[in-house]
Write a protein that holds these residues in place. Structure first.
Motif, PDB file in Angstrom:
ATOM      1  N   ALA A  82     -13.967  10.026 -30.617  1.00  0.00           N
ATOM      2  CA  ALA A  82     -14.065   9.028 -29.548  1.00  0.00           C
ATOM      3  C   ALA A  82     -15.202   9.381 -28.599  1.00  0.00           C
ATOM      4  N   GLU A  83     -15.351  10.669 -28.299  1.00  0.00           N
ATOM      5  CA  GLU A  83     -16.424  11.089 -27.402  1.00  0.00           C
ATOM      6  C   GLU A  83     -17.788  10.776 -27.996  1.00  0.00           C
ATOM      7  N   LEU A  84     -17.891  10.940 -29.321  1.00  0.00           N
ATOM      8  CA  LEU A  84     -19.169  10.678 -29.971  1.00  0.00           C
ATOM      9  C   LEU A  84     -19.479   9.196 -30.051  1.00  0.00           C
ATOM     10  N   GLY A  85     -18.487   8.353 -29.793  1.00  0.00           N
ATOM     11  CA  GLY A  85     -18.783   6.933 -29.734  1.00  0.00           C
ATOM     12  C   GLY A  85     -18.156   6.093 -30.836  1.00  0.00           C
ATOM     13  N   MET A  86     -17.048   6.580 -31.401  1.00  0.00           N
ATOM     14  CA  MET A  86     -16.343   5.738 -32.367  1.00  0.00           C
ATOM     15  C   MET A  86     -14.955   5.460 -31.818  1.00  0.00           C
ATOM     16  N   ALA A  87     -14.686   4.210 -31.522  1.00  0.00           N
ATOM     17  CA  ALA A  87     -13.388   3.882 -30.961  1.00  0.00           C
ATOM     18  C   ALA A  87     -12.645   3.007 -31.943  1.00  0.00           C
ATOM     19  N   ARG A  88     -11.347   3.148 -31.988  1.00  0.00           N
ATOM     20  CA  ARG A  88     -10.602   2.379 -32.974  1.00  0.00           C
ATOM     21  C   ARG A  88      -9.383   1.711 -32.373  1.00  0.00           C
ATOM     22  N   THR A  89      -8.874   0.732 -33.095  1.00  0.00           N
ATOM     23  CA  THR A  89      -7.570   0.175 -32.765  1.00  0.00           C
ATOM     24  C   THR A  89      -6.665   0.491 -33.944  1.00  0.00           C
ATOM     25  N   PHE A  90      -5.392   0.223 -33.777  1.00  0.00           N
ATOM     26  CA  PHE A  90      -4.446   0.611 -34.815  1.00  0.00           C
ATOM     27  C   PHE A  90      -3.789  -0.607 -35.463  1.00  0.00           C
ATOM     28  N   GLN A  91      -3.361  -0.393 -36.713  1.00  0.00           N
ATOM     29  CA  GLN A  91      -2.742  -1.480 -37.458  1.00  0.00           C
ATOM     30  C   GLN A  91      -1.470  -1.960 -36.766  1.00  0.00           C
ATOM     31  N   ASN A  92      -0.618  -0.989 -36.391  1.00  0.00           N
ATOM     32  CA  ASN A  92       0.530  -1.339 -35.560  1.00  0.00           C
ATOM     33  C   ASN A  92       0.087  -0.996 -34.156  1.00  0.00           C
ATOM     34  N   VAL A  93       0.106  -1.986 -33.290  1.00  0.00           N
ATOM     35  CA  VAL A  93      -0.427  -1.800 -31.942  1.00  0.00           C
ATOM     36  C   VAL A  93       0.091  -0.494 -31.338  1.00  0.00           C
ATOM     37  N   ARG A  94      -0.815   0.341 -30.857  1.00  0.00           N
ATOM     38  CA  ARG A  94      -0.390   1.598 -30.235  1.00  0.00           C
ATOM     39  C   ARG A  94      -0.930   1.668 -28.821  1.00  0.00           C
ATOM     40  N   LEU A  95      -0.307   0.904 -27.933  1.00  0.00           N
ATOM     41  CA  LEU A  95      -0.694   0.968 -26.530  1.00  0.00           C
ATOM     42  C   LEU A  95       0.155   2.017 -25.850  1.00  0.00           C
ATOM     43  N   PHE A  96      -0.077   2.214 -24.555  1.00  0.00           N
ATOM     44  CA  PHE A  96       0.803   3.070 -23.767  1.00  0.00           C
ATOM     45  C   PHE A  96       1.758   2.119 -23.053  1.00  0.00           C
ATOM     46  N   PRO A  97       2.941   1.892 -23.623  1.00  0.00           N
ATOM     47  CA  PRO A  97       3.774   0.761 -23.203  1.00  0.00           C
ATOM     48  C   PRO A  97       4.181   0.775 -21.731  1.00  0.00           C
ATOM     49  N   ASN A  98       4.393   1.963 -21.157  1.00  0.00           N
ATOM     50  CA  ASN A  98       4.872   1.990 -19.777  1.00  0.00           C
ATOM     51  C   ASN A  98       3.762   2.167 -18.758  1.00  0.00           C
ATOM     52  N   THR A 100       0.315   0.267 -16.909  1.00  0.00           N
ATOM     53  CA  THR A 100      -0.148  -1.102 -16.699  1.00  0.00           C
ATOM     54  C   THR A 100      -1.348  -1.382 -17.599  1.00  0.00           C
ATOM     55  N   VAL A 101      -1.684  -2.663 -17.680  1.00  0.00           N
ATOM     56  CA  VAL A 101      -2.815  -3.086 -18.493  1.00  0.00           C
ATOM     57  C   VAL A 101      -4.082  -2.360 -18.041  1.00  0.00           C
ATOM     58  N   VAL A 151      -3.606  -7.776 -15.031  1.00  0.00           N
ATOM     59  CA  VAL A 151      -4.023  -6.400 -14.778  1.00  0.00           C
ATOM     60  C   VAL A 151      -2.857  -5.453 -14.471  1.00  0.00           C
ATOM     61  N   ASP A 152      -1.915  -5.911 -13.642  1.00  0.00           N
ATOM     62  CA  ASP A 152      -0.847  -5.016 -13.193  1.00  0.00           C
ATOM     63  C   ASP A 152       0.430  -5.135 -14.019  1.00  0.00           C
ATOM     64  N   GLU A 153       0.363  -5.915 -15.076  1.00  0.00           N
ATOM     65  CA  GLU A 153       1.526  -6.066 -15.952  1.00  0.00           C
ATOM     66  C   GLU A 153       1.694  -4.783 -16.766  1.00  0.00           C
ATOM     67  N   LEU A 154       2.943  -4.412 -17.085  1.00  0.00           N
ATOM     68  CA  LEU A 154       3.111  -3.284 -17.999  1.00  0.00           C
ATOM     69  C   LEU A 154       2.691  -3.732 -19.396  1.00  0.00           C
TER      70      LEU A 154
ATOM     71  N   VAL B  76      13.721 -11.822 -12.412  1.00  0.00           N
ATOM     72  CA  VAL B  76      14.009 -10.895 -11.324  1.00  0.00           C
ATOM     73  C   VAL B  76      12.701 -10.218 -10.914  1.00  0.00           C
ATOM     74  N   GLU B  77      12.565  -9.959  -9.668  1.00  0.00           N
ATOM     75  CA  GLU B  77      11.351  -9.286  -9.228  1.00  0.00           C
ATOM     76  C   GLU B  77      11.261  -7.933  -9.918  1.00  0.00           C
ATOM     77  N   ALA B  78      10.071  -7.630 -10.432  1.00  0.00           N
ATOM     78  CA  ALA B  78       9.927  -6.450 -11.270  1.00  0.00           C
ATOM     79  C   ALA B  78      10.186  -5.159 -10.490  1.00  0.00           C
ATOM     80  N   ARG B  79       9.852  -5.158  -9.211  1.00  0.00           N
ATOM     81  CA  ARG B  79      10.031  -3.926  -8.460  1.00  0.00           C
ATOM     82  C   ARG B  79      11.501  -3.709  -8.137  1.00  0.00           C
TER      83      ARG B  79
END
Lengths: 262, 410
Positions: A82-98, A100-101, A151-154, B76-79
């Motif tokens: 990634a540092e060298l400049g290759m970024a990827r996405t995953f077949q099964n979405v692998r976000l950080f679920p908890n 925010t966007v 932006v602020d959505e989980l 419900v409010e998320a907070r």
């Protein structure tokens, strides 16, 4: 030719199973290259070899970032890729679920920032400025990707299509020269797929990022790729422009089976 | 209709309980008069009691379920409520002032016994905050955290015994040794996660304790080390009562320091990397985060606090032996983090106070206090598994936004 990624004769064995057999592939600067093939053909394994998750048994993988030196990257650490400049996405979405966007994208900026433990504790002005730069830059990417109002959505609360886009945004935040997309259109409805198509072309044209993507949706593959590589049972069976691939009898056979009289 | 089926279920449960407890609650053989007494009244009590309890239980479960559905539907409010309270300046400012006042006045209002208990609670706040970095933020389940605590305590006791070094000289040494041992533990467990990691860290904790217990020449074995001096203040002689008060304020200061540092770390590039590591290890590496470095910093920075508290513990009790550093202690600190809310600083502080002070003040219930304690924990885990205070993600400000954090366009 100025290839940014050059893979020569890469073979990957898992014990007795040969997942990839002497695969060659090149991605040139500013190209959209598609990697297709039936399920289990070794496409994701190929991605994993390129991004450092696996160390290929044989063969060489070279990258030459625009304006950078050509280097062999077999078996480098995942984060180095990634540092060298290759970024990827995953077949099964692998976000950080908890997270925010915005934070998801900010994680992508991690390798381009350098505040350490002491910087974090004392929070001097260079750390503050760097933090603000991370936030601003991440937001800009989200505007481009079209997620600015969430932006602020989980991340886990986003609809599926948006999660896929967020993954692309996160990958873009690492400032790659090559973006590897693993089935970006999987599970998207036709309207979302169309938007994705535009997005990928836009990333290539405006950000000057070359793209290598695995995709099953032939409509998107045929309409935006410059070249297509076809894998079957771990071997490359064809390469060429969309028009060539469409007519290639070997490819048709691999996709439709032996007995079809086409 | 739903109420009726709930009623039926509760009725069945109460009947079942009546049947189960029948032999012990109803029949009693009077061996002196050789007759069987039938205490039917007990059965009625059990029946009514279990009926009411199960009804309340089901009602609460139903409410929890409903709340979750509402939250999923986004109506419900998320907070959460607790967070809204904390965000309201009209509420948190006076609350903060009251807490400060109370904390300052505490040792002068109450006996030194109470002050001692409070100091212990504050020590656990620090331990909890330290473990919170490892477990709550980085998601590395560490069951041997007490080992670092022991390292800190023994470093003070031994360095003082052999070289006569004072408390203030050793406090940073304890912290550094914590870092060192954190990295020492971190290296072999880099590739492990989940249950495997938990078992190895548990083993690490036991190894340290067993070494301290058995290596007599080094650590004086199970008999421990006595006569450890209390912390000094420019050589002023203090009575026992004064020393207790001094230690209390020292602990308050250190807690504030810990909260400050942990808060800063949490809100930094490193803190975000920890959380990303917890959320998805592979994705986190693919985004360019060095797993090795991130994990080791989490272990090291988590262990720092335990090392420091260890030094304070040795100074407070003036006597230490390996029996103070059992697995039970690790489990206690872990419960503080989990009960309080993983990753939430306020949660961990509340958790520490609840878990350390409740058993102390429940002494009035003597025999039942552990039972009450256990029940509280079970109820907590059923109805609020995410902990008392859930960690809420920060809202960042950026150019396109006004000062109030709302988007200025759109």
């Amino acid at each position: 030719m100025d290839s940014v990624l050059e893979v020569n004769g890469t073979t990957m064995d898992f014990g007795g199973l040969r997942a990839l057999h002497a695969v060659d592939l090149q991605v040139r600067q500013g190209e959209i290259v598609a990697l297709i093939g039936p399920n289990g053909a070794g496409k994701t394994t190929f991605f994993n070899c390129v991004t450092g998750i696996y160390d290929p048994t044989e063969g060489d993988i070279f990258i030459s970032p625009p304006g950078g030196k050509r280097r062999r990257i077999n078996g480098i650490k995942i984060n180095r890729a990634a540092e060298l400049g290759m970024a990827r996405t995953f077949q099964n979405v692998r976000l950080f679920p908890n997270m925010t966007v915005l934070e998801n994208v900010m994680i992508g900026r991690h390798c381009r920032a350098k505040a350490g433990v002491l910087g974090a504790i004392f929070r001097g002005w260079d750390t503050r400025r760097e933090e603000q730069e991370i936030v601003d830059h991440s937001y800009e990417i989200l505007v481009k990707i079209g997620l600015a109002d969430q932006v602020d959505e989980l991340a886990k609360n986003l609809p599926y299509g948006a999660q896929r886009r967020l993954e692309i945004a996160r990958a873009m935040a690492t400032e790659p020269f090559l973006l590897l997309l693993d089935e970006p259109a999987a599970g998207m409805n036709p309207r979302e797929t169309e938007a994705l198509e535009e997005l990928i072309v836009q990333i290539r044209d405006e950000e000057k990022i070359s793209i290598l993507m695995i995709e099953h949706d032939m409509k998107i593959v045929m309409s935006i790729s410059d070249r297509i590589f076809v894998l079957d049972y771990g071997e490359k069976i064809a390469e060429g422009t969309p028009a060539e691939i469409r007519e290639n009898p070997v490819v048709i056979k691999a996709y439709l089976g032996e007995d079809v009289n086409a | 209709m739903k109420a009726l089926s709930e009623f039926k279920k509760a009725l069945i449960i109460s009947l079942w309980f009546m049947l189960l407890t029948f032999p012990i609650m109803v029949i009693r053989v009077n061996t002196i008069e050789k007759v069987v007494e039938w205490r039917w009244r007990n059965m009625a009590f059990i029946g009514i009691g279990s009926f009411l309890l199960s009804f309340v239980w089901r009602y609460l479960l139903g409410r929890k379920e409903k709340g979750r559905k509402l939250a999923e539907a986004g109506s419900v409010e998320a907070r959460p409520f607790s967070r809204r309270l904390l965000d309201e300046p009209r509420i948190y400012r006076p609350a903060l002032a009251a807490v400060t006042l109370f904390a300052v006045a505490f040792p002068f209002l109450f006996s030194s016994y109470q002050t001692n208990i409070m100091t212990t609670a504050l020590m656990y706040v620090m331990l909890g905050l330290g473990l919170n970095i490892v477990v709550g933020l980085a998601g590395l389940l560490d069951l041997g955290y007490v080992a670092f605590y022991a390292v800190g305590a023994y470093s003070y006791a031994l360095l003082n015994h052999h070289f006569g070094l004072g408390f203030w000289a050793i406090l940073p040494v304890g912290a550094l040794l914590g870092v060192l041992f954190g990295i020492l533990l971190g290296f072999p467990v880099l590739r492990l996660r989940g249950d495997y990691l938990a078992i190895v860290t548990l083993g690490f904790g036991e190894i340290i304790r067993l070494i301290l217990e058995n290596w007599n020449e080094f650590s004086f074995g199970p008999s421990g080390i006595a006569n450890i001096p209390r912390p000094g203040l420019f050589g002023i002689q203090m009575s026992l009562n004064e020393a207790t008060i001094y230690l209390y304020f020292l602990m308050i200061a250190l807690c504030l320091f810990t909260i400050f540092v942990v808060n800063r770390l949490q809100d930094s590039r490193i803190g975000r990397a920890w959380i990303a590591l917890r959320e998805d290890e592979v994705a986190c590496q693919a985004m360019g985060i060095d797993k090795t470095k991130t994990k080791l910093t989490a272990f090291a920075l988590g262990a720092t606090w335990a090392g420091m508290v260890g030094v304070i513990f040795a100074a407070k009790t003036t006597f230490i032996n390996p029996a103070s550093f059992t697995f039970l202690e690790s489990a206690m600190i872990l419960s503080i983090v989990v009960l309080g809310g993983m990753g939430s600083i306020i949660g961990v502080i509340l958790g520490a106070f609840i878990l350390i002070l409740t058993p102390e003040y429940l002494r009035a219930f003597s025999n039942y206090r552990m039972l009450l304690f256990g029940t509280t924990m079970v109820l907590m885990m059923v109805f609020r598994p995410q902990g008392i205070v859930t960690n809420v993600r920060r809202i960042y400000k950026f150019r396109a936004r006004g000062r109030d954090g709302e988007p200025s366009q759109a």
